[in-house]
Design an enzyme around this catalytic site. Sequence first.
Site, PDB file in Angstrom:
ATOM      1  N   ASP A  13       0.817  -1.225   0.000  1.00  0.00           N
ATOM      2  CA  ASP A  13       0.000   0.000   0.000  1.00  0.00           C
ATOM      3  C   ASP A  13       0.847   1.269   0.000  1.00  0.00           C
ATOM      4  O   ASP A  13       0.421   2.313   0.491  1.00  0.00           O
ATOM      5  CB  ASP A  13      -0.951   0.028   1.208  1.00  0.00           C
ATOM      6  CG  ASP A  13      -1.801  -1.220   1.312  1.00  0.00           C
ATOM      7  OD1 ASP A  13      -2.471  -1.556   0.326  1.00  0.00           O
ATOM      8  OD2 ASP A  13      -1.784  -1.863   2.378  1.00  0.00           O
ATOM      9  N   LYS A  16       2.520   2.290  -5.104  1.00  0.00           N
ATOM     10  CA  LYS A  16       3.272   1.821  -6.270  1.00  0.00           C
ATOM     11  C   LYS A  16       2.535   2.079  -7.584  1.00  0.00           C
ATOM     12  O   LYS A  16       3.152   2.400  -8.604  1.00  0.00           O
ATOM     13  CB  LYS A  16       3.559   0.326  -6.126  1.00  0.00           C
ATOM     14  CG  LYS A  16       4.407  -0.036  -4.923  1.00  0.00           C
ATOM     15  CD  LYS A  16       4.608  -1.533  -4.822  1.00  0.00           C
ATOM     16  CE  LYS A  16       3.348  -2.297  -4.473  1.00  0.00           C
ATOM     17  NZ  LYS A  16       2.795  -1.963  -3.133  1.00  0.00           N
ATOM     18  N   GLY A  40      -4.137  -4.012  -4.668  1.00  0.00           N
ATOM     19  CA  GLY A  40      -5.003  -2.887  -5.000  1.00  0.00           C
ATOM     20  C   GLY A  40      -4.176  -1.659  -5.297  1.00  0.00           C
ATOM     21  O   GLY A  40      -3.575  -1.086  -4.395  1.00  0.00           O
ATOM     22  N   HIS A  41      -4.105  -1.276  -6.561  1.00  0.00           N
ATOM     23  CA  HIS A  41      -3.346  -0.096  -6.960  1.00  0.00           C
ATOM     24  C   HIS A  41      -4.323   0.989  -7.384  1.00  0.00           C
ATOM     25  O   HIS A  41      -5.102   0.810  -8.319  1.00  0.00           O
ATOM     26  CB  HIS A  41      -2.390  -0.423  -8.106  1.00  0.00           C
ATOM     27  CG  HIS A  41      -1.254  -1.303  -7.694  1.00  0.00           C
ATOM     28  ND1 HIS A  41      -0.381  -1.876  -8.589  1.00  0.00           N
ATOM     29  CD2 HIS A  41      -0.847  -1.708  -6.473  1.00  0.00           C
ATOM     30  CE1 HIS A  41       0.521  -2.604  -7.926  1.00  0.00           C
ATOM     31  NE2 HIS A  41       0.244  -2.505  -6.644  1.00  0.00           N
ATOM     32  N   GLN A 225       1.889  -5.891  -3.270  1.00  0.00           N
ATOM     33  CA  GLN A 225       2.191  -6.009  -1.847  1.00  0.00           C
ATOM     34  C   GLN A 225       3.503  -5.276  -1.517  1.00  0.00           C
ATOM     35  O   GLN A 225       3.767  -4.240  -2.095  1.00  0.00           O
ATOM     36  CB  GLN A 225       2.227  -7.482  -1.410  1.00  0.00           C
ATOM     37  CG  GLN A 225       0.856  -8.157  -1.352  1.00  0.00           C
ATOM     38  CD  GLN A 225       0.410  -8.715  -2.683  1.00  0.00           C
ATOM     39  OE1 GLN A 225       1.172  -9.314  -3.417  1.00  0.00           O
ATOM     40  NE2 GLN A 225      -0.846  -8.531  -3.016  1.00  0.00           N
TER      41      GLN A 225
END
Length: 430
Positions: A13, A16, A40-41, A225
Amino acid sequence: MANVIVLGAQWGDEGKGKIVDLLTEQAEIVVRFQGGHNAGHTLVVGGKKYVLHLVPSGIVRNGKLCIIGNGVVLDPQAFLEELQGLTNLGLAVSGSNLKISALTNLIMPYHRELDQAREKRKGKGKIGTTGRGIGPAYEDKVARRGIRIDDLFNRQIFEDKLRENVAYHNFMLENFYQSPTFSYETVRDDYLRMGDTLLPFVDDVVGILEEATRNKRPILFEGAQGTMLDVDHGTYPFVTSSSTVAGGACTGTGVGPTRIDAVLAVVKAYTTRVGSGPFPTELNDTVGEHLSRVGNEFGATTGRARRCGWFDGIVARHAARLNGVTGLVVTKLDVLDGLDSLKVCVAYQRNGRRLDSMPANPAILDLCEPIYEELPGWSTSTAGASSFAELPAAAQEYIRYLEQLCGLPVDILSVGPDRQQTMIRSNPFA
């Protein structure tokens, strides 16, 4: 032109996706090399928000080739839902700009059920997974019973593998977890149907990347991650199920390590963690609440509140060693605006003994207390700054301090969620 890996240096988180999106302007190919739709990006481009889980962040730019490598585990249903969501946002996604390695292992419905049943059984000792079947899918891969996406296009192979897998996992679900089981015929028909839709995306990724490197086409490798969730080097067992470090970019795509030119490690200006596990600098006070509220610290995939704490220099230095980092990216500096003073963890203490590096046994980390150095905060907003010189003097000093502590330059600095709120101080593709 360079080949660059962008990965997280904390517990994920770190922002990235935004950095990958920014750097994709100079890359021709963007490759995701590990994890699943537990990632989740979040990207904000021109005020429009995109949340990506499986599809590489480069998809929001025109003329880029995005690739999902063999190190990823892919849930076909989740993938197709994500494609539909991107289409609804006006993005054109097809087999011409998105490829999936034929060697990619599939997440099956029994993997999801196993994941959730295990967490429920562990109770307070749960890992804190997303419950999306990631870990069980990697287990099947390592146990050599995994089903690859290419198997969908050879019906006899697929049916033989699936029949054995359903029998095996149904036995565990029914007899050990007392959980629902699955019909072989239903799973077979669902996956064969989805396979027809997936076929245009499936390709020889190793061959595509080999040709690209020969022709010196710049490639950006996108990690999911973070380093401290690596299955080998993270805070085991509170980790993910894949190799999140730079070496995973090679095994997860088929590109050799000599083809990598730079490794950028993304860190927040503070530290967050989702789920269970040790977190030495965690704050359960008004400062922690400030970081959570101002930083909007909720998981892009699960919506879970992230645990927040001060910047951990031990974690950052550990990640730098493991990944061979060439430069840092610091995100969310603006979240620290308005704090009177800041703290940075420079060492740990256990039983009166100072530890200047990560304990060899990650279980010891939970017993460590942080040793802090304090720096002055700033009241002026950093969000409008377009260059390092425009930052408040104390913010500039904070960044210089992190550089000295980590022994690395801060090549990129982010002061807001939008693509434009980013300073590139040193271009990794130059």
